[in-house]
Design a protein around this motif. Structure first.
Motif, mmCIF file in Angstrom:
data_model
loop_
_atom_site.group_PDB
_atom_site.id
_atom_site.type_symbol
_atom_site.label_atom_id
_atom_site.label_comp_id
_atom_site.label_asym_id
_atom_site.label_seq_id
_atom_site.Cartn_x
_atom_site.Cartn_y
_atom_site.Cartn_z
ATOM 1 N N ALA A 92 -42.531 -23.241 0.272
ATOM 2 C CA ALA A 92 -42.160 -23.897 -0.879
ATOM 3 C C ALA A 92 -43.418 -23.986 -1.479
ATOM 4 C CB ALA A 92 -41.302 -25.166 -0.608
ATOM 5 N N ASP A 93 -44.504 -24.681 -1.045
ATOM 6 C CA ASP A 93 -45.796 -24.893 -1.903
ATOM 7 C C ASP A 93 -46.350 -23.462 -2.359
ATOM 8 O OD1 ASP A 93 -45.489 -27.487 -1.233
ATOM 9 O OD2 ASP A 93 -47.140 -27.400 0.196
ATOM 10 N N ALA A 94 -45.953 -22.278 -1.877
ATOM 11 C CA ALA A 94 -46.541 -21.093 -2.100
ATOM 12 C C ALA A 94 -45.657 -20.439 -3.218
ATOM 13 C CB ALA A 94 -46.711 -20.111 -1.179
ATOM 14 N N LEU A 95 -44.574 -20.898 -3.645
ATOM 15 C CA LEU A 95 -43.601 -20.199 -4.560
ATOM 16 C C LEU A 95 -44.190 -20.599 -6.090
ATOM 17 C CD1 LEU A 95 -40.055 -21.315 -3.461
ATOM 18 C CD2 LEU A 95 -41.217 -19.363 -3.061
ATOM 19 N N VAL A 96 -44.364 -19.532 -6.732
ATOM 20 C CA VAL A 96 -44.696 -19.419 -8.097
ATOM 21 C C VAL A 96 -43.693 -19.650 -9.124
ATOM 22 C CG1 VAL A 96 -46.032 -17.730 -9.919
ATOM 23 C CG2 VAL A 96 -46.344 -17.539 -7.305
ATOM 24 N N PRO A 97 -43.945 -20.627 -9.894
ATOM 25 C CA PRO A 97 -43.103 -20.949 -10.950
ATOM 26 C C PRO A 97 -42.737 -20.099 -11.897
ATOM 27 C CG PRO A 97 -44.732 -22.743 -10.880
ATOM 28 C CD PRO A 97 -45.204 -21.518 -10.013
ATOM 29 N N GLY A 98 -41.460 -19.712 -12.051
ATOM 30 C CA GLY A 98 -40.810 -18.870 -13.199
ATOM 31 C C GLY A 98 -40.985 -17.564 -12.519
ATOM 32 N N ALA A 99 -41.042 -17.209 -11.375
ATOM 33 C CA ALA A 99 -41.278 -16.090 -10.581
ATOM 34 C C ALA A 99 -40.657 -15.647 -9.441
ATOM 35 C CB ALA A 99 -42.772 -15.648 -10.618
ATOM 36 N N VAL A 100 -40.342 -14.675 -9.021
ATOM 37 C CA VAL A 100 -39.773 -14.032 -7.930
ATOM 38 C C VAL A 100 -40.889 -14.027 -6.818
ATOM 39 C CG1 VAL A 100 -38.547 -12.252 -6.238
ATOM 40 C CG2 VAL A 100 -37.740 -13.090 -8.698
ATOM 41 N N THR A 101 -41.000 -14.763 -5.869
ATOM 42 C CA THR A 101 -42.133 -14.623 -4.794
ATOM 43 C C THR A 101 -41.922 -13.759 -3.657
ATOM 44 O OG1 THR A 101 -43.106 -16.848 -5.806
ATOM 45 C CG2 THR A 101 -43.762 -16.014 -3.448
ATOM 46 N N LEU A 102 -42.458 -12.639 -3.539
ATOM 47 C CA LEU A 102 -42.274 -11.967 -1.957
ATOM 48 C C LEU A 102 -43.108 -12.478 -1.021
ATOM 49 C CD1 LEU A 102 -42.671 -8.545 -3.895
ATOM 50 C CD2 LEU A 102 -40.565 -9.773 -3.357
ATOM 51 N N VAL A 103 -42.659 -13.101 -0.134
ATOM 52 C CA VAL A 103 -43.283 -14.003 1.007
ATOM 53 C C VAL A 103 -43.299 -12.755 2.270
ATOM 54 C CG1 VAL A 103 -43.340 -15.809 2.682
ATOM 55 C CG2 VAL A 103 -42.491 -16.063 0.338
ATOM 56 N N GLN A 104 -44.495 -12.418 2.408
ATOM 57 C CA GLN A 104 -44.725 -11.526 3.491
ATOM 58 C C GLN A 104 -45.249 -12.271 4.945
ATOM 59 O OE1 GLN A 104 -47.586 -8.470 2.783
ATOM 60 N NE2 GLN A 104 -47.670 -7.661 5.081
ATOM 61 N N LEU A 105 -44.480 -12.133 5.951
ATOM 62 C CA LEU A 105 -44.815 -12.522 7.192
ATOM 63 C C LEU A 105 -45.320 -11.460 8.031
ATOM 64 C CD1 LEU A 105 -41.633 -14.583 7.252
ATOM 65 C CD2 LEU A 105 -43.810 -15.757 7.081
ATOM 66 N N SER A 106 -46.594 -11.728 8.270
ATOM 67 C CA SER A 106 -47.155 -10.638 9.273
ATOM 68 C C SER A 106 -48.174 -11.258 10.297
ATOM 69 C CB SER A 106 -48.054 -9.693 8.499
ATOM 70 O OG SER A 106 -48.251 -10.056 7.130
ATOM 71 N N THR A 107 -48.640 -10.193 10.944
ATOM 72 C CA THR A 107 -49.799 -10.865 12.153
ATOM 73 C C THR A 107 -51.035 -9.764 11.988
ATOM 74 O OG1 THR A 107 -48.801 -9.232 13.762
ATOM 75 C CG2 THR A 107 -47.939 -11.588 13.803
ATOM 76 N N THR A 108 -52.003 -10.219 12.492
ATOM 77 C CA THR A 108 -53.357 -9.605 12.351
ATOM 78 C C THR A 108 -53.457 -8.171 12.952
ATOM 79 O OG1 THR A 108 -54.568 -11.798 12.535
ATOM 80 C CG2 THR A 108 -55.717 -9.904 12.686
ATOM 81 N N PHE A 109 -52.658 -7.964 14.122
ATOM 82 C CA PHE A 109 -52.771 -6.756 14.777
ATOM 83 C C PHE A 109 -51.614 -5.825 14.243
ATOM 84 C CE2 PHE A 109 -54.473 -10.099 17.363
ATOM 85 C CZ PHE A 109 -55.709 -9.681 17.450
ATOM 86 N N CYS A 110 -50.892 -5.917 13.306
ATOM 87 C CA CYS A 110 -49.685 -5.338 12.785
ATOM 88 C C CYS A 110 -50.071 -4.150 11.880
ATOM 89 C CB CYS A 110 -48.691 -6.361 12.490
ATOM 90 S SG CYS A 110 -47.161 -5.552 11.486
ATOM 91 N N ALA A 111 -49.948 -2.978 12.132
ATOM 92 C CA ALA A 111 -50.399 -1.707 11.376
ATOM 93 C C ALA A 111 -49.319 -1.538 10.237
ATOM 94 C CB ALA A 111 -50.652 -0.339 12.227
#
Length: 142
Positions: A45-64
């Motif tokens: 919620a804190d990372a959402l950009v006002p007036g925009a669609v926010t693409l939230v990527q969930l990843s890990t360090t070792f994921c190619a």
């Protein structure tokens, strides 16, 4: 003879499982009902950009595949007004993955600026399919 049947059966099961998984990779899913959506966890919620669609990527360090996903999402965010991209490493925030019901990486979830989930993608998104899915929510440019 039994060994050959076991081998053939194992190969058949493996081929079917691999085909099923590859068909699901990059598939865009929309939430069942907008009323079912719950507010995203605080870090999202804190990372959402006002007036925009926010693409939230969930990843890990070792994921190619996560690196490929980052490239696709960055390209869309850079070329499309009203789209932002943020990434969370769920190795550092396992509770975030649990709260968002994420079972694999990479997973991308698109939220509007109010925190409503618009779509979800497991695996590396296909650029054209993602553009088409975002079209009702933003003005696309190239």
């Amino acid at each position: 003879m039994t060994g050959i049947l076991v081998l053939v059966g194992t190969l058949l099961v493996g081929a079917l499982a691999g085909t099923g998984l590859s068909l699901r990779n990059g598939r865009i899913r929309r939430p069942a009902m907008a009323s079912d959506s719950t507010p995203p966890p605080t870090p999202v919620a804190d990372a959402l950009v006002p007036g925009a669609v926010t693409l939230v990527q969930l990843s890990t360090t070792f994921c190619a595949p996560c690196r490929h996903t980052r490239a696709v999402l960055s390209r869309i965010a850079e070329s499309t007004a009203g789209v932002a991209h943020v990434e969370f490493d769920i190795a550092d925030r396992p509770q975030l993955a649990e709260d968002l019901r994420v079972m694999r990486t990479p997973t991308t979830i698109a939220f509007d600026d109010k925190g409503t989930e618009l779509l979800r993608i497991g695996g590396v998104p296909k650029l054209d399919a993602l553009r088409a899915a975002l079209a009702p929510h933003v003005r696309l440019t190239d």
